[in-house]
Design a protein around this motif. Structure first.
Motif, short mmCIF file in Angstrom:
data_model
loop_
_atom_site.label_atom_id
_atom_site.label_comp_id
_atom_site.label_asym_id
_atom_site.label_seq_id
_atom_site.Cartn_x
_atom_site.Cartn_y
_atom_site.Cartn_z
N THR A 102 0.82 -1.21 0.00
CA THR A 102 0.00 0.00 0.00
C THR A 102 0.85 1.27 0.00
N THR A 103 2.16 1.11 0.10
CA THR A 103 3.07 2.24 -0.08
C THR A 103 3.25 2.57 -1.57
N GLY A 104 2.75 1.66 -2.45
CA GLY A 104 2.92 1.82 -3.88
C GLY A 104 4.07 1.02 -4.44
N ASN A 105 4.87 0.41 -3.57
CA ASN A 105 6.01 -0.39 -4.02
C ASN A 105 5.56 -1.76 -4.52
N TYR A 106 6.26 -2.28 -5.50
CA TYR A 106 5.94 -3.58 -6.09
C TYR A 106 6.23 -4.71 -5.09
N CYS A 107 5.34 -5.71 -5.06
CA CYS A 107 5.51 -6.87 -4.18
C CYS A 107 5.79 -8.14 -5.00
N GLN A 108 4.82 -8.58 -5.82
CA GLN A 108 5.00 -9.79 -6.60
C GLN A 108 3.95 -9.86 -7.71
#
Length: 233
Positions: free
Chosen positions: A187-193
């Motif tokens: 939810t920070t906008g960073n990519y996860c998977q």
């Protein structure tokens, strides 16, 4: 196939089974899409109307405003602040648990956001949109100030296929892209998977780690992306 998927899920909603004399025939509303909140209430979208069916009730609540156009999607993640999105007019409306408008609608075009494809509820009094011009998911507060955004999705998904769903669950934001899969962000906008589901037809997150989805052959599955396990239903 999308309508078939919706009908399958509605029919299998056991709390609306024929065991109750007051059970409502949900198919009479000709639903085009649906959502279920954390309290088990069912929301049906049909044209420019939204219906809420609560467990044990024999009468559905209805919200409709033809001025906004056809309802594109809803998000009932917060059962007391339901997001209703109108893609055609770029309007976002927030409703309470009685389907009454909580505040003045948000007009995205008035903010210069002319090509918004998707919208969903965010945590901490916010909402997300997928903006096609920049291929980004952007998070706003209710004053239409940008909180965060993802990178250009062209890097993660080179296909030009338009996403069909964004939804927040816990600390994750999920985006469904037909014939590609599901891209998961924090939810920070960073990519996860990225979860590759090339034959997915319909999807609904059930928790922070579990997805209910239907394949193009109408077969329903549960997928836990924390353990990478599949279970057919």
């Amino acid at each position: 196939m999308k309508k078939i998927a919706v009908i399958i899920i509605l029919i299998t909603a056991t709390f609306y089974s024929a065991k109750s004399q007051d059970a409502i025939n949900v198919l009479k509303y000709k639903p085009e899409s649906f959502s279920i909140d954390l309290n088990g209430n069912l929301f049906l979208v049909s044209g420019n109307s939204l219906y809420k069916i609560s467990v044990g009730d024999s009468i559905a609540l209805e919200f409709s405003n033809k001025m906004y156009g056809l309802i594109s999607s809803i998000d009932a993640t917060n059962p007391f602040k339901i997001l209703v999105f109108y893609k055609e007019t770029g309007m976002i409306v927030f409703l309470d648990n009685h389907l009454k408008e909580l505040q003045s609608p948000i007009s995205l075009p008035k903010q210069g956001l002319l090509n918004t494809e998707l919208a969903c509820t965010g945590s901490d009094n916010s909402f997300w949109i997928y903006y096609t011009d920049t291929r980004q998911i952007i998070k706003f507060n209710y004053q239409i100030n940008v909180i965060t955004s993802t990178a250009d999705l062209s890097v993660l998904c080179p296909t030009a296929t338009i996403p069909t769903l964004i939804i927040e669950r816990g600390d994750k934001l999920l985006m469904e892209i037909p014939d590609f899969g599901v891209i998961v962000f924090y939810t920070t906008g960073n990519y996860c998977q990225t979860l590759h589901f090339p034959k997915i037809s319909s999807l609904m997150p059930l928790s922070e780690t579990t997805l209910f989805y239907i394949k193009n052959d109408a077969a329903p599955y549960l997928y836990n992306f924390a353990t990478n396990t599949f279970n057919s239903l």
